[in-house]
Design a protein around this motif. Structure first.
Motif, PDB file in Angstrom:
ATOM      1  N   SER A  25       0.851  -1.193   0.000  1.00 13.07           N
ATOM      2  CA  SER A  25       0.000   0.000   0.000  1.00 13.07           C
ATOM      3  C   SER A  25       0.880   1.233   0.000  1.00 13.07           C
ATOM      4  N   ARG A  26       0.363   2.319  -0.535  1.00 17.46           N
ATOM      5  CA  ARG A  26       1.100   3.577  -0.596  1.00 17.46           C
ATOM      6  C   ARG A  26       1.175   4.241   0.775  1.00 17.46           C
ATOM      7  N   ARG A  27       2.280   4.944   0.993  1.00 12.66           N
ATOM      8  CA  ARG A  27       2.456   5.614   2.284  1.00 12.66           C
ATOM      9  C   ARG A  27       1.708   6.930   2.352  1.00 12.66           C
ATOM     10  N   HIS A  28       1.514   7.580   1.219  1.00  9.73           N
ATOM     11  CA  HIS A  28       0.801   8.859   1.235  1.00  9.73           C
ATOM     12  C   HIS A  28      -0.047   8.959  -0.019  1.00  9.73           C
ATOM     13  N   PRO A  40      -8.982  -3.264 -12.449  1.00 13.62           N
ATOM     14  CA  PRO A  40      -8.807  -4.725 -12.374  1.00 13.62           C
ATOM     15  C   PRO A  40      -7.332  -5.093 -12.240  1.00 13.62           C
ATOM     16  N   GLU A  41      -7.127  -6.372 -12.048  1.00 10.75           N
ATOM     17  CA  GLU A  41      -5.758  -6.863 -11.920  1.00 10.75           C
ATOM     18  C   GLU A  41      -4.987  -6.686 -13.217  1.00 10.75           C
ATOM     19  N   GLY A  42      -3.682  -6.580 -13.106  1.00 10.40           N
ATOM     20  CA  GLY A  42      -2.789  -6.554 -14.244  1.00 10.40           C
ATOM     21  C   GLY A  42      -1.658  -7.551 -14.024  1.00 10.40           C
ATOM     22  N   VAL A  43      -0.714  -7.539 -14.927  1.00 10.01           N
ATOM     23  CA  VAL A  43       0.436  -8.422 -14.747  1.00 10.01           C
ATOM     24  C   VAL A  43       1.401  -7.770 -13.758  1.00 10.01           C
ATOM     25  N   PRO A  44       2.096  -8.543 -12.947  1.00 10.44           N
ATOM     26  CA  PRO A  44       2.977  -7.954 -11.928  1.00 10.44           C
ATOM     27  C   PRO A  44       4.273  -7.441 -12.529  1.00 10.44           C
ATOM     28  N   SER A  45       4.975  -6.642 -11.742  1.00 11.74           N
ATOM     29  CA  SER A  45       6.336  -6.265 -12.125  1.00 11.74           C
ATOM     30  C   SER A  45       7.261  -7.449 -11.835  1.00 11.74           C
ATOM     31  N   SER A  46       8.498  -7.301 -12.201  1.00  8.62           N
ATOM     32  CA  SER A  46       9.449  -8.383 -11.957  1.00  8.62           C
ATOM     33  C   SER A  46       9.696  -8.512 -10.454  1.00  8.62           C
ATOM     34  N   THR A  51      20.717 -22.718  -3.672  1.00 14.38           N
ATOM     35  CA  THR A  51      19.594 -22.149  -2.929  1.00 14.38           C
ATOM     36  C   THR A  51      19.219 -20.811  -3.558  1.00 14.38           C
ATOM     37  N   LEU A  52      17.929 -20.701  -3.902  1.00 11.01           N
ATOM     38  CA  LEU A  52      17.412 -19.480  -4.517  1.00 11.01           C
ATOM     39  C   LEU A  52      16.539 -18.746  -3.508  1.00 11.01           C
ATOM     40  N   GLU A  53      16.760 -17.450  -3.387  1.00  9.56           N
ATOM     41  CA  GLU A  53      15.918 -16.596  -2.560  1.00  9.56           C
ATOM     42  C   GLU A  53      15.457 -15.403  -3.399  1.00  9.56           C
ATOM     43  N   TRP A  54      14.250 -14.968  -3.183  1.00  9.58           N
ATOM     44  CA  TRP A  54      13.728 -13.875  -4.000  1.00  9.58           C
ATOM     45  C   TRP A  54      12.795 -12.994  -3.172  1.00  9.58           C
ATOM     46  N   GLY A  55      12.554 -11.833  -3.702  1.00 10.97           N
ATOM     47  CA  GLY A  55      11.600 -10.892  -3.093  1.00 10.97           C
ATOM     48  C   GLY A  55      10.391 -10.725  -3.991  1.00 10.97           C
ATOM     49  N   SER A  56       9.273 -10.543  -3.378  1.00 10.41           N
ATOM     50  CA  SER A  56       8.038 -10.391  -4.150  1.00 10.41           C
ATOM     51  C   SER A  56       8.105  -9.132  -5.006  1.00 10.41           C
ATOM     52  N   PRO A  57       7.295  -9.036  -6.073  1.00  7.53           N
ATOM     53  CA  PRO A  57       7.335  -7.861  -6.954  1.00  7.53           C
ATOM     54  C   PRO A  57       7.018  -6.577  -6.187  1.00  7.53           C
ATOM     55  N   THR A  58       7.703  -5.524  -6.580  1.00  6.16           N
ATOM     56  CA  THR A  58       7.416  -4.212  -5.980  1.00  6.16           C
ATOM     57  C   THR A  58       5.981  -3.794  -6.265  1.00  6.16           C
ATOM     58  N   HIS A  59       5.496  -4.139  -7.441  1.00  2.86           N
ATOM     59  CA  HIS A  59       4.118  -3.819  -7.828  1.00  2.86           C
ATOM     60  C   HIS A  59       3.423  -5.128  -8.228  1.00  2.86           C
ATOM     61  N   PRO A  60       2.751  -5.780  -7.288  1.00  3.68           N
ATOM     62  CA  PRO A  60       2.085  -7.042  -7.642  1.00  3.68           C
ATOM     63  C   PRO A  60       0.983  -6.840  -8.675  1.00  3.68           C
ATOM     64  N   ASN A  61       0.325  -5.709  -8.632  1.00  2.00           N
ATOM     65  CA  ASN A  61      -0.765  -5.396  -9.576  1.00  2.00           C
ATOM     66  C   ASN A  61      -1.868  -6.428  -9.541  1.00  2.00           C
ATOM     67  N   GLY A  62      -2.035  -7.114  -8.453  1.00  2.00           N
ATOM     68  CA  GLY A  62      -3.075  -8.119  -8.312  1.00  2.00           C
ATOM     69  C   GLY A  62      -2.662  -9.150  -7.271  1.00  2.00           C
ATOM     70  N   VAL A  63      -3.377 -10.260  -7.258  1.00  2.00           N
ATOM     71  CA  VAL A  63      -3.074 -11.346  -6.322  1.00  2.00           C
ATOM     72  C   VAL A  63      -2.124 -12.310  -7.025  1.00  2.00           C
ATOM     73  N   VAL A  83      -4.031 -12.526 -14.485  1.00  2.00           N
ATOM     74  CA  VAL A  83      -4.046 -11.893 -15.794  1.00  2.00           C
ATOM     75  C   VAL A  83      -2.930 -12.437 -16.673  1.00  2.00           C
ATOM     76  N   GLY A  84      -1.803 -12.718 -16.106  1.00  4.05           N
ATOM     77  CA  GLY A  84      -0.698 -13.234 -16.901  1.00  4.05           C
ATOM     78  C   GLY A  84       0.631 -13.058 -16.186  1.00  4.05           C
ATOM     79  N   SER A  85       1.711 -13.274 -16.923  1.00  2.00           N
ATOM     80  CA  SER A  85       3.062 -13.245 -16.375  1.00  2.00           C
ATOM     81  C   SER A  85       3.656 -11.852 -16.484  1.00  2.00           C
ATOM     82  N   GLY A  86       4.456 -11.486 -15.487  1.00  2.00           N
ATOM     83  CA  GLY A  86       5.151 -10.212 -15.508  1.00  2.00           C
ATOM     84  C   GLY A  86       6.538 -10.354 -16.117  1.00  2.00           C
TER      85      GLY A  86
END
Length: 1316
Positions: free
Chosen positions: A890-893, A943-949, A964-976, A1029-1032
């Motif tokens: 969520s946005r801070r401001h 509506p939902e869109g495709v996520p960022s990387s 071992t692979l570790e990752w962070g969720s997209p900065t902009h999920p643009n959906g579930v 919606v699809g792949s980012g």
């Protein structure tokens, strides 16, 4: 009547009425006359026959008609009366038959499908519109289908089917890729008319997974997308390699090479086909062929030629296009596909049919009682159309009887009509391909004569030219026209006159004695009227001295004369041309009253010079040729600026003019081209000289126009090609008399600065424009459209006056008049201004939002009443902001955005929205004062869109067979997020890619251990997230499993069996090396500085730089140069408690950079400086450290007294010189260093980079140069100067040996370091 004579083409522009040859009475297009005459209805505007409407917008069915009296309107729907009063959604516009069906307030467009017809009726008849078929547009979704990948052998043909949904109207088809780029098309690959994508032969570069067919429905502004189609082309080389890998040496294998093939038609199929097209349409014929090499298409028409100027070839000649087809275009068209191996052909039999078209459409009839007339309706078509008649919208067979009417096929004959015979007749011509409907009225009128030509109209004609005198008339019965010369003259007749049916009198050869008054008389049985016009005969314009042929030497001077004689009442203009074009823009060409002079003639001045004289009535011309010859050689001449003129004299002094004369100075071998005259106003601006005018160099006198109340002095400057002379001595002074001002102030404006005032401004007159002393201004104003008197005030010489107490934003008429002590200037012109604006009173209503896609929405609103704007309407402003992101971030401001739509617009587009978010918006109207109140906030969701990387992908803990692979969720999920997609493949030492493996990972995971990998193998990973919606976008990374040292002699790379990997030897594809690159950028931040380190792979001697800036800021990056080729740097002067972004780049290597990293400096010291010495935990820790140090010192002291040795010392003593002995894996030199898995698997080798040569250096090829690897996490630290401190595991430096004390006993300092 006298026999009519033909009119020459030169007279055509003068005979407006001669082209109206009337079979029956015709009503002139005179607006005043039309308002007075009764007339049956005429349909003037209607909707198209096939009317496709937007189901989201109101339906407007047009029907406009005129008539006297004004007609009333009614409608039928599907053949029955349509009662609009019973349907609340349907309204009819006032004084119109146009229907408005309200769809936007709850109506459904589908409920109003049908056939509509409008009837316009008055007491003289009824006109009907076409049958208007209303159909809402449709843009259905694509039917779901399972698309199998297309695997094609190189050289084979391929068709990718689009099969778009059936829409209304049909969609426009195009092919694009995932990046929304149009797929390139050529002779080999092209799109057919049906939307399919045809490959005449496939090539390896055709392999891709994103062939996407799009259907654009223009009517609803929507685009539908088909699922991507995958195409994989197997080349013969790769196919042979694959076969070879799976067969033994004794097997016979090998795919046949790509073979060339002769053409085969993909579409149309078979050898013949048929095509039917309608007359006037565009004929499109298509042939697409397969073959290798790619076939070339050629078109011919059997037994004839393709029509010139109407034939076009499209789609690389695969489509034949013939526009505006007619029956003559019927026939057999053959397409021939040919390559070097042969040809194929197809014959298309084309038949051109025709919907009905007019030959003679019925025309309105205006008859007088007792006259006869006919209505003719003739149409053609294929098949021949049938003709049917209606009277006032009713089939004529069942219409009321009219004894004056007789129907004869396509003709209605009227005889002895009466006023009751007035009606509107409809002719319907129809066949199976369409129909034509025309309304034509019969209007029976009894009207006395009227003359429409203005009285006393003046005609001016050149002598010996034809004169045409108009007498436009109307009456019923048709009046007879007679002409008289003079008031009491006799009737005109004879061969010297021509009388036209439209009343015009023509005098073929007008002479001087033709001048005078002419009277036109129109009479019928209901009355008589006359009108008088005037004719003046002018003398022709004649050139009495024409320009003559001239031969002139180069650099000489030549003059052409053109002296004219003209009528004294006509004002001639003289134009000179060179070679029938304008004179060159050159100051050497001087045009005088009766001549053209060319100074300093050059070779390019050769040509024909023409003098053209024009008046408002005639034009004459004459020409002469100029020949330029070379001048004889002359001695060198010195050129210079001319000397100044002298002996200036003023003569003929008048109030507004004076004559100035002078004597030119020496021209200094360069002819004087012109003289510049300047003046000084000694009364208003003494000492300042102004430009007055300039004259040709051949002229030494000039008549100067003067202004009143100016004390003039003049001076003259001579000019030649070298330059300007010094100014002459000033002339004597001449003071002109005062007078009223000649002009008024300019740029008068009225703009209010407050809601209750009017600020009137103007540009003041300059000093000499005042024409006298005491300059003032009379400012007058009054409210526009209100019967008010002018309010005036006289003000001093200022440029602004403020009127107070005005109503808010009302128009005012304003004028500003200049005056001085002698009187007023001429009456000024009026301008319109407005009093001050105030903020708008109301907010736009009925705000609606239509979400188009995940990033775009359309907002509608109702405009506010103009009277509530209270100012100049600037437009509407839409404020919108994101309230909440429906994904986990969520946005801070809240950042409000504003879009302004200028003018009285009622909708706008909101771009750049974030998918899967809740937004609010409101709309405000704006004027010059500001914005009005906001409409209530409107909430909508995207509506939902495709996520960022994914935000990052890290690969750690390499072992022999796992990563071992570790990752962070997209900065902009643009959906579930629904899942992550991981793809990876091995890369061998020649940078060839192995087989690609794909794994789907649940969305709630953030790490993964990949097992069963090959040892000492580099892998490339592709990672992206998915929503419904699809792949980012994906991110990529590479990692290497560690080496099995027990198998280092084995040179071949093998692939282990795994559930997710192939068990056979894979096929490798050559890829470019990934070097150079910068990765693993890490930061260690303090309050005001940060240590930056990185890993670099690429050529030696790279020059690095560090760029940084405040995170989220739009300011430019700051850049710091790194000295040498170090892989670390210290950023100083940072702000405490601030988030920064940083990246590392290398100079001179195509400008590549690392990915961005974000870090945050520590808070300011004031916020964290707590007296640590007073903290209980710190006191306890120090006590424990002191106790531990004391124990260690005691133990060391005891052991030394006993002469004991440490294990390390014992091992050192076993070797005579440890510096020259090779280090072994178990010799203890590396102390406690071991791999992360050494506890469980002691037989496994150490990680790459863990061995250190005996010279205590770390070689680049043996290490990844990662400071993090050396520092083991928290033990690796930086000082502020960038130096690295801490314990390098397995890399202790030996102290110099000193007897038995060479053992490295722990010291208090080392003990303290172990706690850091």
């Amino acid at each position: 009547m006298t026999k009519k004579k033909s009119i020459s083409a030169s007279k055509a522009s003068l005979v407006l009425f001669l082209c109206q040859m009337i079979s029956a009475l015709d009503v002139p297009l005179d607006s005043k006359l039309l308002e007075e005459l009764s007339q049956p209805p005429t349909i003037t505007q209607q909707s198209p026959k096939d009317y496709i409407v937007d189901p989201r917008e109101n339906i407007v069915i047009q029907c406009e008609a005129k008539g006297k009296p004004p007609p009333s309107f009614s409608w039928t729907r599907n053949g029955t009366h349509f009662d609009i009063d019973k349907d609340a959604q349907v309204t009819m516009k006032p004084n119109s038959g146009t229907l408005v069906i309200n769809i936007m307030n709850g109506g459904k467009a589908e409920a109003y499908e049908g056939v509509y017809q409008c009837t316009a009726r008055n007491e003289r008849g009824a006109a009907i519109s076409n049958n208007i078929v209303i159909r809402p547009s449709r843009s259905p979704l694509w039917t779901k289908e399972k698309l199998e990948p297309n695997q094609v052998r190189e050289g084979d043909s391929l068709v990718l089917h689009c099969r778009p949904p059936v829409g209304l109207p049909p969609p426009i088809i195009f092919w694009m890729d995932n990046a929304f780029q149009r797929l390139p098309q050529s002779e080999r690959v092209s799109q057919g008319l049906n939307g399919d994508l045809y490959f005449s032969n496939v090539q390896p570069e055709d392999t891709r997974e994103d062939y996407i067919c799009y259907a654009r429905f223009n009517h609803t502004q929507t685009i539908q997308q088909k699922q991507p189609i995958s195409v994989k082309v197997f080349s013969m080389d790769s196919l042979n390699d694959t076969i070879a890998a799976n067969l033994s040496d004794t097997d016979v294998y090998g795919a046949r090479p790509v073979t060339e093939r002769q053409p085969v038609l993909l579409t149309p199929t078979g050898s013949t086909s048929t095509k039917v097209e309608l007359r006037g349409n565009v004929l499109l014929l298509e042939c697409i062929a397969a073959g290798l090499p790619t076939p070339v298409i050629r078109w011919i028409k059997e037994g004839g030629e393709l029509p010139a100027n109407r034939t076009f070839f499209e789609n690389f000649k695969k489509t034949l296009k013939i526009i505006d087809v007619s029956e003559a275009d019927s026939g057999n068209y053959k397409c021939i596909a040919r390559n070097i191996l042969g040809s194929a052909h197809h014959v298309i039999s084309v038949t051109v049919k025709a919907a009905p078209y007019w030959i003679t459409a019925p025309r309105n009839l205006v008859l007088s009682p007792g006259e006869d007339g006919t209505l003719i309706c003739r149409a053609n078509g294929n098949p021949k159309p049938s003709i049917s008649w209606l009277a006032n919208g009713v089939p004529i067979a069942i219409a009321p009887e009219d004894p004056s009417r007789k129907v004869d096929g396509d003709t209605i004959i009227f005889s002895h009509v009466q006023e009751r015979s007035s009606a509107v007749y409809q002719c319907n011509a129809s066949n199976e391909y369409g129909y034509l409907l025309a309304n034509a009225f019969v209007n029976v009128l009894a009207e006395p004569p009227r003359i429409l030509t203005p009285a006393n109209k003046l005609y001016q004609v050149i002598a010996d030219s034809p004169a045409l005198l108009d007498c436009a008339y109307f009456g019923s019965p048709k009046p007879e026209i007679e002409w008289f010369k003079g008031v009491k003259g006799s009737i005109l007749h004879g061969s010297e006159y021509i009388f036209h049916d439209n009343g015009t009198l023509e005098i073929p050869v007008a002479q001087k004695d033709s001048t005078g008054a002419y009277t036109c008389v129109a009479r019928n049985k209901l009355g008589k009227i006359q009108n008088e016009v005037q004719l003046e005969i002018k003398d022709p314009t004649v050139i009495i001295k024409q320009p003559e042929y001239k031969v002139i030497q180069r650099y000489g001077q030549v003059s052409f004369e053109c002296i004219i004689k003209h009528d004294s009442t006509l004002l001639p203009t003289v134009i000179w041309l060179k070679d029938n074009d304008e004179l060159p823009d050159d100051e050497r060409f001087l045009v005088g009253k009766d001549n053209l002079t060319i100074m300093n003639v050059t070779d390019k001045d050769d040509g024909t010079y023409t003098c053209i004289v024009n008046t408002t009535l005639d034009s004459v011309s004459a020409s002469a040729v100029l020949t330029v010859v070379a001048a004889p050689p002359t001695p060198a001449i010195i050129y210079a600026r001319p000397n100044p003129p002298f002996d200036l004299e003023l003569t003929g002094q008048l109030e507004r003019s004076v004559e100035l004369s002078w004597i030119p100075g020496d021209e200094n071998n360069s002819p004087i081209t012109n003289f510049v005259i300047e003046y000084e106003d000694g009364l208003h601006e003494p000492g300042l000289w102004h430009y007055q005018t300039e004259v040709p160099g051949t002229q030494t006198t000039v008549q100067l126009k003067l202004s009143p109340y100016v004390n003039y002095s003049f001076r003259v400057i001579a000019v030649n090609e070298i330059g300007r002379s010094q100014p002459s001595e000033p002339s004597e002074q001449y003071l002109t008399k005062s007078a009223n001002p000649d002009e008024n102030p300019s740029n008068v404006q009225g703009i209010g600065s407050e809601p209750d005032n009017l600020v009137i401004t103007w540009e003041s007159l300059k000093g000499f424009q005042s024409n006298g002393p005491g300059l003032q201004y009379k400012v007058s104003w009054r409210q526009k459209d209100v019967d008010d008197e002018w309010t005036s005030v006289i003000v001093a010489n200022v440029s602004k006056y403020i009127v107070s107490g005005t109503p808010t934003f009302v128009p005012y008429e304003i004028k500003v008049q200049a005056l001085n002590d002698l009187g007023y200037a001429p009456e000024p012109s009026e301008v319109i201004g407005h009093s001050g604006e105030d903020l708008p009173m109301v907010a736009p209503g009925n705000v609606q939002v239509h979400v188009i896609n995940s990033t775009l929405a359309k907002v509608h609103w109702d405009p506010v009443p103009l009277k509530t704007v209270r100012g100049h309407l600037q437009g509407y402003k839409v404020y919108y902001w994101k309230v909440q992101s429906l994904s986990r971030r969520s946005r801070r401001h809240v950042e409000k955005k504003i879009l302004t739509f200028k003018g009285n617009k009622t909708f706008g587009m909101l771009p750049g929205l974030e998918p899967y978010s809740t937004y609010k918006l409101n709309v405000r109207v704006a004027n010059g004062k500001g914005e009005g109140p906001a409409s209530p906030d409107k909430v909508f969701r995207t509506p939902e869109g495709v996520p960022s990387s994914p935000s990052f992908l890290k690969i750690t803990n390499p072992t022999l067979d796992s990563l071992t692979l570790e990752w962070g969720s997209p900065t902009h999920p643009n959906g579930v997020l629904t899942s992550y997609i991981l793809k990876f493949q091995p890369i061998n030492n020649t940078h060839e890619l192995g087989p690609l493996v794909e794994i789907r990972i649940p969305a709630n995971e953030s790490s993964l251990i990949l097992k069963n990998l090959n040892y000492s193998t580099r892998y490339k990973f592709y990672f992206n997230a998915q929503t419904s919606v699809g792949s980012g976008n994906q991110i990529t990374e590479e990692a290497v499993t560690i080496m099995d040292e027990g198998k280092m002699g084995y040179s071949e790379t093998l692939f282990a069996t795994s559930p997710v990997m192939h068990t056979v030897r894979p096929t490798f594809y050559k890829v470019q090396p990934l070097y150079p690159r910068i990765r693993n950028v890490t930061t260690a931040a303090a309050e005001t500085y940060a240590n930056i380190s990185w890993e670099y792979e690429g050529p030696d001697h790279a020059n690095f730089y560090v760029e940084y800036g405040v995170a989220g800021s739009k300011e430019d990056w700051k850049k710091e140069i790194v000295n040498g080729s170090r892989s670390f740097f210290v950023l100083k002067g940072l702000t405490p408690g601030t988030a920064y972004k940083v990246r590392v780049g290398a100079e001179g290597l195509s400008g590549f950079r690392s990915s961005e990293d974000v870090f945050e400096t520590g808070p300011a010291m004031a916020s964290r400086q707590v007296d640590i010495a007073t903290q209980g935990w710190f006191i306890g820790l120090m006590c424990a450290v002191a106790l531990l140090i004391l124990i260690l010192l005691i133990v060391c002291f005891i052991r030394r007294n006993k002469g004991g040795k440490y294990p390390v010392k014992e091992k050192e003593d076993a070797h005579a010189d440890p510096e020259i002995q090779p280090m072994k894996e178990d010799d203890g030199t590396f102390g406690e260093y071991r791999s992360l898995e050494s506890d469980a698997e002691d037989h496994k080798p150490l990680k790459k980079g863990s061995r250190t040569p005996s010279d205590r250096t770390v070689k680049k090829e043996d290490s990844d140069d990662s400071l993090v690897d050396y520092g083991e996490g928290v033990n690796g630290q930086f000082n502020e100067d960038g130096s690295f401190i801490g314990q390098y595991s397995g890399k202790k430096e030996k102290e110099p040996a000193e007897g038995n004390e060479s053992s490295e006993a722990p010291s208090p300092v080392n003990a303290m370091n172990s706690f850091v």
